[in-house]
Design a protein around this motif. Structure first.
Motif, mmCIF file in Angstrom:
data_model
loop_
_atom_site.group_PDB
_atom_site.id
_atom_site.type_symbol
_atom_site.label_atom_id
_atom_site.label_comp_id
_atom_site.label_asym_id
_atom_site.label_seq_id
_atom_site.Cartn_x
_atom_site.Cartn_y
_atom_site.Cartn_z
ATOM 1 N N UNK A 66 -12.457 -55.961 -65.255
ATOM 2 C CA UNK A 66 -13.529 -56.753 -64.658
ATOM 3 C C UNK A 66 -13.441 -58.244 -64.954
ATOM 4 N N UNK A 67 -12.762 -58.648 -66.019
ATOM 5 C CA UNK A 67 -12.657 -60.067 -66.341
ATOM 6 C C UNK A 67 -11.363 -60.683 -65.819
ATOM 7 N N UNK A 72 -8.333 -65.462 -61.528
ATOM 8 C CA UNK A 72 -7.664 -66.032 -60.360
ATOM 9 C C UNK A 72 -7.616 -64.977 -59.265
ATOM 10 N N UNK A 73 -7.665 -65.452 -58.031
ATOM 11 C CA UNK A 73 -7.669 -64.531 -56.888
ATOM 12 C C UNK A 73 -6.233 -64.187 -56.498
ATOM 13 N N UNK A 74 -5.542 -63.529 -57.411
ATOM 14 C CA UNK A 74 -4.168 -63.112 -57.160
ATOM 15 C C UNK A 74 -4.143 -61.629 -56.811
ATOM 16 N N UNK A 79 -4.919 -55.755 -58.047
ATOM 17 C CA UNK A 79 -4.367 -54.404 -58.172
ATOM 18 C C UNK A 79 -4.485 -53.894 -59.601
ATOM 19 N N UNK A 80 -4.228 -54.772 -60.581
ATOM 20 C CA UNK A 80 -4.367 -54.362 -61.979
ATOM 21 C C UNK A 80 -5.815 -54.013 -62.298
ATOM 22 N N UNK A 81 -6.764 -54.742 -61.701
ATOM 23 C CA UNK A 81 -8.176 -54.414 -61.920
ATOM 24 C C UNK A 81 -8.550 -53.057 -61.362
#
Length: 232
Positions: A66-67, A72-74, A79-81
């Protein structure tokens, strides 16, 4: 069995309820409740390492889930989130599953499923899984130790010769697993699994004070979750 040992039917029902609610759409709100239940169960069996490791692991995974995407909007971070978000749910349910594996023997697990009128196909499969998985893990550790003694194991050996390392590890593990499967099959036949006659249990299942405490605790966790959600 002790009067303060939960009935295996209670533990199985708790695991199924946690899995269904947490893995359902919108089940993230039940993650703290399931995680708290797993920590309380670990404390009840004095598994202090698990009681500390569960919230620490959940906190780290939640921070990544969540953090990290908010930094950054990558696409990679997004995907990792998503992956770590599902991993957080697995950790919450895994605490309850670990308690069931450590405290419920395969015989009591089979008796619990049989008393709940679960079909024998599911009962036999679950009992074999509980007995076979620890056997495979023990055999894998033995093969790994044998490889290290012969200088075939280690990270550097895996990097230098990955195909050879996988071959040296997989072939002995498959052979030992086949022998273990044959022994487990013979043991299952001797115990009467799969027979038409319903076998009896040496330790009859009974609900006790621990089951009442578990029910009240789970009800309080669900109520707090719903009140906290509605108050936001």
């Amino acid at each position: 069995m002790s009067g303060w040992t939960p009935d295996p039917r209670t533990v199985v029902a708790l695991l199924l309820a946690a899995s269904i609610t947490v893995m359902a759409p919108g089940g993230v709100r039940f993650v703290p409740a399931a995680l708290t239940a797993g920590v309380l169960l670990a404390i009840s069996e004095r598994a202090w390492r698990r009681a500390i490791g569960l919230p620490v692991a959940a906190g780290i995974i939640a921070a990544v889930a969540y953090l990290l995407p908010s930094v950054a909007a990558w696409p990679v971070l997004g995907f990792a989130g998503i992956v770590t978000g599902y991993a957080l749910r697995l950790v919450a349910v895994g605490g309850i599953a670990a308690h069931m594996i450590r405290t419920v023997s395969p015989a009591r697990f089979t008796a619990a499923l049989r008393s709940a009128r679960v079909p024998s196909a599911v009962t036999v499969s679950g009992a074999v899984m509980l007995r076979f998985v620890p056997t495979v893990v023990a055999e894998a550790r033995a093969v790994r130790d044998a490889m290290r003694l012969r200088g075939l194991g280690g990270r550097w050996a895996m990097l230098r010769h990955p195909i050879r390392s996988i071959e040296y590890f997989t072939v002995p593990l498959m052979a030992s697993s086949l022998f273990a499967a044959e022994d487990l099959s013979a043991s299952a036949l001797l115990r009467g699994l799969g027979s038409h006659t319903r076998p009896t249990s040496m330790h009859p299942l009974r609900f006790g004070p621990a089951d009442a405490v578990a029910g009240v605790t789970v009800g309080m966790l669900v109520a707090v979750t719903m009140l906290w959600r509605s108050g936001r």
